[in-house]
Design an enzyme around this catalytic site. Structure first.
Site, PDB file in Angstrom:
ATOM      1  N   ARG A  37       0.940  -1.232   0.187  1.00 60.45           N
ATOM      2  CA  ARG A  37       0.103   0.192   0.219  1.00 60.45           C
ATOM      3  C   ARG A  37       0.901   0.889  -0.331  1.00 60.45           C
ATOM      4  O   ARG A  37       1.139   1.570   1.272  1.00 60.45           O
ATOM      5  CB  ARG A  37      -1.256  -0.093   1.037  1.00 60.45           C
ATOM      6  CG  ARG A  37      -2.049  -1.046   0.909  1.00 60.45           C
ATOM      7  CD  ARG A  37      -3.067  -1.082   2.331  1.00 60.45           C
ATOM      8  NE  ARG A  37      -2.469  -1.675   3.526  1.00 60.45           N
ATOM      9  CZ  ARG A  37      -2.775  -1.975   4.883  1.00 60.45           C
ATOM     10  NH1 ARG A  37      -4.031  -1.875   4.620  1.00 60.45           N
ATOM     11  NH2 ARG A  37      -1.711  -2.046   5.192  1.00 60.45           N
ATOM     12  N   VAL A  63       5.665  -8.939  -1.778  1.00 60.78           N
ATOM     13  CA  VAL A  63       7.382 -10.239  -1.316  1.00 60.78           C
ATOM     14  C   VAL A  63       7.193 -11.452  -1.763  1.00 60.78           C
ATOM     15  O   VAL A  63       7.927 -12.038  -1.893  1.00 60.78           O
ATOM     16  CB  VAL A  63       7.221  -9.872   0.352  1.00 60.78           C
ATOM     17  CG1 VAL A  63       7.562  -8.896   0.776  1.00 60.78           C
ATOM     18  CG2 VAL A  63       6.357 -11.291   1.016  1.00 60.78           C
ATOM     19  N   SER A 142       6.719 -15.710  15.854  1.00 63.72           N
ATOM     20  CA  SER A 142       5.204 -15.539  16.216  1.00 63.72           C
ATOM     21  C   SER A 142       5.343 -16.973  17.427  1.00 63.72           C
ATOM     22  O   SER A 142       6.108 -17.796  17.580  1.00 63.72           O
ATOM     23  CB  SER A 142       4.192 -15.924  15.684  1.00 63.72           C
ATOM     24  OG  SER A 142       2.860 -16.088  16.672  1.00 63.72           O
ATOM     25  N   TYR A 155      -1.383 -21.622   9.388  1.00 65.38           N
ATOM     26  CA  TYR A 155      -0.392 -19.772  10.096  1.00 65.38           C
ATOM     27  C   TYR A 155       0.916 -20.603  11.064  1.00 65.38           C
ATOM     28  O   TYR A 155       1.785 -19.720  10.868  1.00 65.38           O
ATOM     29  CB  TYR A 155      -1.521 -18.970  10.268  1.00 65.38           C
ATOM     30  CG  TYR A 155      -0.529 -17.886  11.297  1.00 65.38           C
ATOM     31  CD1 TYR A 155       0.098 -16.970  10.452  1.00 65.38           C
ATOM     32  CD2 TYR A 155      -0.456 -17.789  12.620  1.00 65.38           C
ATOM     33  CE1 TYR A 155       1.011 -16.199  10.819  1.00 65.38           C
ATOM     34  CE2 TYR A 155       0.243 -16.460  13.265  1.00 65.38           C
ATOM     35  CZ  TYR A 155       0.537 -15.800  11.936  1.00 65.38           C
ATOM     36  OH  TYR A 155       1.037 -14.413  12.947  1.00 65.38           O
ATOM     37  N   LYS A 159       4.888 -20.785  10.480  1.00 65.70           N
ATOM     38  CA  LYS A 159       5.713 -19.324  12.019  1.00 65.70           C
ATOM     39  C   LYS A 159       7.081 -21.105  12.386  1.00 65.70           C
ATOM     40  O   LYS A 159       7.650 -19.817  12.706  1.00 65.70           O
ATOM     41  CB  LYS A 159       5.209 -19.027  12.428  1.00 65.70           C
ATOM     42  CG  LYS A 159       3.985 -18.040  12.297  1.00 65.70           C
ATOM     43  CD  LYS A 159       4.667 -16.395  11.651  1.00 65.70           C
ATOM     44  CE  LYS A 159       3.796 -15.253  11.152  1.00 65.70           C
ATOM     45  NZ  LYS A 159       5.163 -14.455  10.606  1.00 65.70           N
ATOM     46  N   PRO A 185       6.069 -12.738  19.181  1.00 63.02           N
ATOM     47  CA  PRO A 185       5.362 -11.980  20.089  1.00 63.02           C
ATOM     48  C   PRO A 185       3.876 -12.819  20.229  1.00 63.02           C
ATOM     49  O   PRO A 185       4.403 -13.752  18.993  1.00 63.02           O
ATOM     50  CB  PRO A 185       4.751 -11.218  18.919  1.00 63.02           C
ATOM     51  CG  PRO A 185       5.598 -10.601  18.071  1.00 63.02           C
ATOM     52  CD  PRO A 185       6.122 -12.079  17.225  1.00 63.02           C
TER      53      PRO A 185
HETATM   54  P1  NDP Z   1      -0.166  -6.010  10.241  1.00 59.15           P
HETATM   55  O1  NDP Z   1      -1.380  -6.935   9.354  1.00 59.15           O
HETATM   56  O2  NDP Z   1      -0.842  -4.877  10.901  1.00 59.15           O
HETATM   57  O3  NDP Z   1       0.972  -5.488   9.344  1.00 59.15           O
HETATM   58  C1  NDP Z   1       0.843  -6.779   8.252  1.00 59.15           C
HETATM   59  C2  NDP Z   1       2.486  -5.976   7.335  1.00 59.15           C
HETATM   60  O4  NDP Z   1       2.626  -7.261   6.250  1.00 59.15           O
HETATM   61  C3  NDP Z   1       1.488  -4.519   6.575  1.00 59.15           C
HETATM   62  O5  NDP Z   1       2.258  -3.927   6.464  1.00 59.15           O
HETATM   63  C4  NDP Z   1       1.011  -5.618   4.644  1.00 59.15           C
HETATM   64  O6  NDP Z   1       1.441  -4.324   4.674  1.00 59.15           O
HETATM   65  C5  NDP Z   1       2.567  -6.532   4.578  1.00 59.15           C
HETATM   66  N1  NDP Z   1       2.062  -7.503   3.400  1.00 59.15           N
HETATM   67  C6  NDP Z   1       1.732  -8.311   3.582  1.00 59.15           C
HETATM   68  N2  NDP Z   1       1.323  -9.333   3.058  1.00 59.15           N
HETATM   69  C7  NDP Z   1       3.103  -8.929   2.241  1.00 59.15           C
HETATM   70  C8  NDP Z   1       3.095  -9.113   0.576  1.00 59.15           C
HETATM   71  N3  NDP Z   1       2.664 -10.282   0.120  1.00 59.15           N
HETATM   72  N4  NDP Z   1       3.914  -8.000   0.146  1.00 59.15           N
HETATM   73  C9  NDP Z   1       4.585  -6.876   0.890  1.00 59.15           C
HETATM   74  N5  NDP Z   1       3.859  -7.017   2.631  1.00 59.15           N
HETATM   75  C10 NDP Z   1       2.711  -7.530   2.906  1.00 59.15           C
HETATM   76  O7  NDP Z   1       0.667  -7.089  10.995  1.00 59.15           O
HETATM   77  P2  NDP Z   1       0.898  -7.168  12.344  1.00 59.15           P
HETATM   78  O8  NDP Z   1       2.248  -5.385  12.573  1.00 59.15           O
HETATM   79  O9  NDP Z   1       0.498  -7.633  13.259  1.00 59.15           O
HETATM   80  O10 NDP Z   1       2.283  -8.250  11.534  1.00 59.15           O
HETATM   81  C11 NDP Z   1       3.128  -7.713  11.639  1.00 59.15           C
HETATM   82  C12 NDP Z   1       4.225  -9.596  11.696  1.00 59.15           C
HETATM   83  O11 NDP Z   1       3.698  -9.856  12.568  1.00 59.15           O
HETATM   84  C13 NDP Z   1       3.971 -10.319  10.595  1.00 59.15           C
HETATM   85  O12 NDP Z   1       4.514 -11.106  10.399  1.00 59.15           O
HETATM   86  C14 NDP Z   1       2.637 -11.562  11.870  1.00 59.15           C
HETATM   87  O13 NDP Z   1       2.566 -12.905  11.092  1.00 59.15           O
HETATM   88  C15 NDP Z   1       3.291 -11.291  12.981  1.00 59.15           C
HETATM   89  N6  NDP Z   1       3.129 -11.809  14.181  1.00 59.15           N
HETATM   90  C16 NDP Z   1       2.145 -10.699  14.606  1.00 59.15           C
HETATM   91  C17 NDP Z   1       0.915 -11.098  16.065  1.00 59.15           C
HETATM   92  C18 NDP Z   1      -0.187 -10.110  16.139  1.00 59.15           C
HETATM   93  O14 NDP Z   1      -0.490 -10.660  17.456  1.00 59.15           O
HETATM   94  N7  NDP Z   1      -0.094  -8.934  15.577  1.00 59.15           N
HETATM   95  C19 NDP Z   1       1.895 -11.863  16.428  1.00 59.15           C
HETATM   96  C20 NDP Z   1       2.982 -13.054  16.145  1.00 59.15           C
HETATM   97  C21 NDP Z   1       3.787 -12.007  15.289  1.00 59.15           C
HETATM   98  P3  NDP Z   1       0.344  -3.717   3.006  1.00 59.15           P
HETATM   99  O15 NDP Z   1      -0.525  -4.658   3.290  1.00 59.15           O
HETATM  100  O16 NDP Z   1       0.741  -2.818   2.245  1.00 59.15           O
HETATM  101  O17 NDP Z   1       1.236  -5.271   2.308  1.00 59.15           O
HETATM  102  C1  8X3 Z   2      -0.025 -13.672  15.741  1.00 57.64           C
HETATM  103  C2  8X3 Z   2       0.074 -14.603  17.312  1.00 57.64           C
HETATM  104  O1  8X3 Z   2      -1.241 -16.114  18.483  1.00 57.64           O
HETATM  105  O2  8X3 Z   2      -2.766 -15.121  17.403  1.00 57.64           O
HETATM  106  O3  8X3 Z   2       1.569 -14.602  14.949  1.00 57.64           O
HETATM  107  O4  8X3 Z   2      -1.065 -16.580  16.286  1.00 57.64           O
HETATM  108  S1  8X3 Z   2      -1.520 -15.626  17.431  1.00 57.64           S
END
Ligand code: NDP
Ligand code: 8X3
Length: 254
Positions: A37, A63, A142, A155, A159, A185
């Site tokens: 985005r 990606v 995660s 999922y 991870k 996290p």
């Molecule tokens: P968000 O959905 O807020 O952010 C995800 C980010 O990834 C966005 O910036 C999105 O940008 C980007 N993204 C997704 N798909 C693509 C793609 N194909 N190419 C480029 N960018 C991409 O979630 P989080 O910040 O929570 O997630 C970040 C990471 O943390 C992830 O790997 C998630 O699995 C991990 N995580 C999250 C947890 C949680 O509880 N929130 C816990 C543990 C791990 P855009 O859509 O603009 O491309």
């Molecule tokens: C995100 C945390 O517990 O929802 O990775 O899978 S959980």
């Protein structure tokens, strides 16, 4: 004050990636920010440049698309090619169902983004780090990569793969003086659950009901801790949970 260090953050348009961009900017890194985005990234760039006087380059690509990844990284301007830190953060969950009812499109999305996307970006950036004989890769795993939970099947598998790749990269890149860290996290309130539940905001909100979840800045703080250790110290991994969460599926709600 600026210095000549650069961090490349994938998935910087929201959540953990956006908060990580801010903490690195506050610590005078120049930033290369990736996501799909561009409007979001343009806004973040304008805000952080104004607030911290750092230089920011946007790298808009998906990606999952190897050609886009290769082109974007090949076209990084010469002055930006010394990448000190890569944060492999872009990732998502899509859907949550038992294995017999899972949607194979959801599965492809998660595998293509969380595993293959992370590999494509790493494969194209690491040669730049090897040229400098230094670098630090931070992979966002995660708690779902440490233990499985009901309906988390694919999922969780992606991870677990991130965890395995983190450990493998550490071995492969040892001779190049490149550090590798895994950040794991628990529940962080971002757009994560909205994406997981395909835009169902009400269902997403319920995930964080009745307990103090983590916020993106908590994870950015842990990432910054790992990256700011002295040269001879590597943080292999950190697992960061809300105090109210004992395991992936065990949350004490009020
Ligand atoms: P968000 O959905 O807020 O952010 C995800 C980010 O990834 C966005 O910036 C999105 O940008 C980007 N993204 C997704 N798909 C693509 C793609 N194909 N190419 C480029 N960018 C991409 O979630 P989080 O910040 O929570 O997630 C970040 C990471 O943390 C992830 O790997 C998630 O699995 C991990 N995580 C999250 C947890 C949680 O509880 N929130 C816990 C543990 C791990 P855009 O859509 O603009 O491309
Ligand atoms: C995100 C945390 O517990 O929802 O990775 O899978 S959980």
């Amino acid at each position: 004050m600026t210095h000549n260090k650069t961090v490349f953050i994938t998935g910087a348009s929201s959540g953990i990636g956006e908060a990580t961009a801010e903490i690195f900017a506050a610590n005078h890194f120049n930033l290369i920010l990736n996501a799909r985005r561009s409007d979001r990234l343009e806004k973040i760039k304008a805000e952080l440049e104004k607030k911290y006087s750092v230089k920011i380059l946007l790298s808009i690509f998906d990606v999952r698309k190897l050609d886009e990844v290769k082109n974007a990284i090949k076209n990084i301007p010469t002055g930006w090619q010394k990448i000190d830190v890569l944060i492999n953060n872009a990732g998502l969950a899509s859907g949550m169902s038992t294995i017999d009812e899972g949607d194979t499109d959801d599965w492809d999305k998660m595998i293509d983004t969380n595993i293959k996307g992370l590999l494509y970006v790493t494969r194209n950036i690491v040669p730049l780090m090897i040229k400098n004989n230094s670098g630090h890769i931070v992979n966002i795993g995660s708690i779902a990569g440490k233990e499985v939970y009901a309906n988390g099947n694919v999922y969780c598998s992606t991870k677990f793969a991130v965890d395995a790749l983190t450990k493998s990269m550490r071995i492969d890149l040892l001779k190049h003086d490149i550090k590798v860290t895994g950040i794991h996290p628990g529940a962080v309130e971002t757009e994560f659950s909205i994406v997981r539940f395909h835009g169902d905001v009400e269902r997403a909100k319920k995930v964080y009901d009745g307990f103090d979840n983590l916020v993106a800045a908590d994870i950015a703080d842990a990432i910054w801790y790992a990256v700011s250790r002295p040269k001879h110290v590597n943080i292999n991994e950190l697992t960061i949970m809300p105090t109210a969460q004992a395991q992936a599926g065990i949350i004490q709600r009020k």
